[in-house]
Design a protein around this motif. Structure first.
Motif, PDB file in Angstrom:
ATOM      1  N   UNK A  41       0.831  -1.205   0.000  1.00  8.43           N
ATOM      2  CA  UNK A  41       0.000   0.000   0.000  1.00  8.43           C
ATOM      3  C   UNK A  41       0.868   1.259   0.000  1.00  8.43           C
ATOM      4  N   UNK A  42       1.957   1.212   0.765  1.00  3.97           N
ATOM      5  CA  UNK A  42       2.857   2.361   0.798  1.00  3.97           C
ATOM      6  C   UNK A  42       3.486   2.593  -0.571  1.00  3.97           C
ATOM      7  N   UNK A  43       3.907   1.498  -1.231  1.00  2.32           N
ATOM      8  CA  UNK A  43       4.515   1.625  -2.557  1.00  2.32           C
ATOM      9  C   UNK A  43       3.528   2.208  -3.562  1.00  2.32           C
ATOM     10  N   UNK A  44       2.279   1.785  -3.483  1.00  2.00           N
ATOM     11  CA  UNK A  44       1.265   2.336  -4.377  1.00  2.00           C
ATOM     12  C   UNK A  44       1.035   3.815  -4.101  1.00  2.00           C
ATOM     13  N   UNK A  45       1.013   4.165  -2.825  1.00  3.62           N
ATOM     14  CA  UNK A  45       0.789   5.558  -2.443  1.00  3.62           C
ATOM     15  C   UNK A  45       1.919   6.461  -2.918  1.00  3.62           C
ATOM     16  N   UNK A  46       3.159   5.947  -2.839  1.00  6.10           N
ATOM     17  CA  UNK A  46       4.319   6.734  -3.235  1.00  6.10           C
ATOM     18  C   UNK A  46       4.689   6.570  -4.708  1.00  6.10           C
ATOM     19  N   UNK A  47       3.950   5.727  -5.413  1.00 10.46           N
ATOM     20  CA  UNK A  47       4.238   5.526  -6.828  1.00 10.46           C
ATOM     21  C   UNK A  47       5.472   4.703  -7.105  1.00 10.46           C
ATOM     22  N   UNK A  48       5.852   3.849  -6.150  1.00  9.37           N
ATOM     23  CA  UNK A  48       7.026   2.985  -6.339  1.00  9.37           C
ATOM     24  C   UNK A  48       6.557   1.703  -7.005  1.00  9.37           C
ATOM     25  N   UNK A  49       6.425   1.739  -8.302  1.00  8.62           N
ATOM     26  CA  UNK A  49       5.829   0.618  -9.029  1.00  8.62           C
ATOM     27  C   UNK A  49       6.563   0.373 -10.337  1.00  8.62           C
ATOM     28  N   UNK A  50       6.442  -0.852 -10.823  1.00  6.56           N
ATOM     29  CA  UNK A  50       7.010  -1.243 -12.111  1.00  6.56           C
ATOM     30  C   UNK A  50       5.917  -1.108 -13.157  1.00  6.56           C
ATOM     31  N   UNK A  51       6.153  -0.290 -14.150  1.00  4.15           N
ATOM     32  CA  UNK A  51       5.135  -0.018 -15.160  1.00  4.15           C
ATOM     33  C   UNK A  51       5.353  -0.882 -16.401  1.00  4.15           C
ATOM     34  N   UNK A  52       4.280  -1.308 -17.058  1.00  4.28           N
ATOM     35  CA  UNK A  52       4.397  -2.150 -18.255  1.00  4.28           C
ATOM     36  C   UNK A  52       5.180  -1.440 -19.360  1.00  4.28           C
ATOM     37  N   UNK A  53       5.851  -2.236 -20.195  1.00  6.13           N
ATOM     38  CA  UNK A  53       6.553  -1.703 -21.357  1.00  6.13           C
ATOM     39  C   UNK A  53       6.710  -2.833 -22.365  1.00  6.13           C
TER      40      UNK A  53
END
Length: 402
Positions: free
Chosen positions: A30-42
């Motif tokens: 939840x913290x990672x989602x809130x802070x935008x610490x995510x791996x985005x598709x490419x």
């Protein structure tokens, strides 16, 4: 600590680590989602929606807390174990920094080499050639395994499942060798990965990130080096290779296929063992089970070598033959670098993939005559995996994740 006490401590550490892994992963997600610490598709990744990192932080905290606590409580904590745990914590921090802001390969390799060298100098290593050469090879092997695990983290549940298998066998080996503290820590590592798997199994809700893959690779490789430190001759290299044969073959396959296809060796892609098995028609769950079963067989073989029930030379020859055969067969399976992306669901058959590839190449050849050089078709395999990485196969958000 008696053998019974060591077994009880290991079981307790594994149970506590499992609970901590379960409890810590969701808040970090939840913290990672809130802070935008995510791996985005490419185009070079297999997942299709942004997925948070920081799962490796949960594994590291659970392992260090449960493992060190149980070792202290059982009076099995020693300086070598302390050095290993400190190095593992630093590798987790290094990976976390790389997840947040991509580090250069040189900085990463330097930090990894220093940490590996300290473990080898303090904890020992197998004696094969004697002298400095053994030290150098041992350090290089730990660094290789770290980055191989970083590359192996390319599909939901793959790296964490293999870590459960390898650390479980290593726990039994350490307890049998009288290394109670190391056995307790390995039990904690297996437990924390099991807890994390509830969130990382397909479809994954959180990824390990570099923080997790580097932590797993360093902890496992260093523990194996210390536990097998008194092994002489080919027994040490044979057992180490067998225990880590899956990540070794995955790295070999990826580097060889990229070289043969004239692609950058350090550029991430969906060309790993797991992705090729998906193209052969397996589901994500079947791929993870297949790799786990193969790892069990390899770890059993390593145990037989250590017990003197299997000749090291025979084991090494068999591992090389099986590995070469597996890599040769998998090279014939279309990879994400040469096939187009599939829609969600089970992977299409290799025949369909080759037919589609032939049509694409034919169309591209016609376009080349009109517009210029043929460009490679890029696209990941069917849905169901994480991304791959670059050099140390990093899972950094700025590049690609395993």
């Amino acid at each position: 600590m008696t053998d019974v006490d060591a077994q009880v401590a290991a079981a307790g550490a594994g149970g506590v680590a499992l609970m901590l892994g379960l409890l810590l992963t969701e808040p970090l997600r939840r913290f990672a989602l809130y802070r935008g610490i995510a791996d985005h598709p490419s185009a070079r990744k297999a997942h299709t929606r942004p997925t948070p990192y920081l799962g490796g932080v949960a594994i590291a905290v659970a392992t260090l807390a449960a493992g060190a606590g149980a070792a202290f409580a059982g009076r099995a904590f020693d300086p070598v174990l302390g050095v290993l745990l400190v190095g593992a914590a630093l590798m987790c921090v290094l990976g976390l920094v790389d997840d947040l802001r991509q580090l250069s390969p040189g900085i990463r390799l330097c930090a990894e080499t220093v940490a590996a060298a300290v473990v080898v100098l303090v904890g020992g290593h197998p004696d094969v050639f004697g002298g400095t050469l053994d030290v150098v090879l041992s350090v290089l092997w730990i660094v290789f395994v770290m980055n191989a695990f970083n590359l192996l983290d390319n599909m939901d549940g793959a790296a964490s499942s293999l870590c459960v298998v390898i650390s479980g066998f290593l726990c039994l080996t350490a307890l049998a060798e009288g290394a109670a503290g190391m056995g307790v820590v390995m039990a904690a590592l297996a437990g924390s990965c099991l807890g994390f798997l509830f969130y990382n199994r397909h479809p994954a809700r959180i990824f390990l990130g570099d923080a997790g893959s580097l932590f797993l690779g360093f902890t496992l490789a260093s523990a194996m080096m210390v536990v097998h430190g008194d092994v002489e001759g080919l027994g040490g290299p044979a057992s180490l290779l067998l225990a880590t044969l899956v990540p070794t073959l995955d790295t070999t396959l990826v580097m060889l296929s990229r070289y043969l296809e004239s692609r950058p060796l350090l550029q991430g892609g969906t060309d790993h063992i797991a992705h090729r098995l998906r193209w052969m028609g397996m589901t994500v769950q079947q791929v993870v089970r297949c790799l786990s079963v193969f790892a069990v067989v390899c770890c059993l073989s390593a145990t037989l070598v250590i017990r003197g029930l299997l000749a090291p030379g025979v084991a090494l020859a068999a591992a090389c033959l099986v590995g070469a055969g597996a890599v040769g067969l998998l090279l014939k399976v279309p990879s994400g670098a040469t096939v187009v992306r599939c829609v969600d669901g089970p992977a299409r058959s290799p025949v369909a993939g080759r037919t589609r590839l032939a049509m694409r190449l034919r169309d591209s050849a016609g376009a080349r005559n009109r517009t210029g050089p043929l460009q490679p078709v890029v696209g990941p395999p069917p849905q169901g995996g994480q991304a791959t990485t670059t050099l140390s196969p990093t899972a950094g958000a700025a590049v690609t994740q395993q």
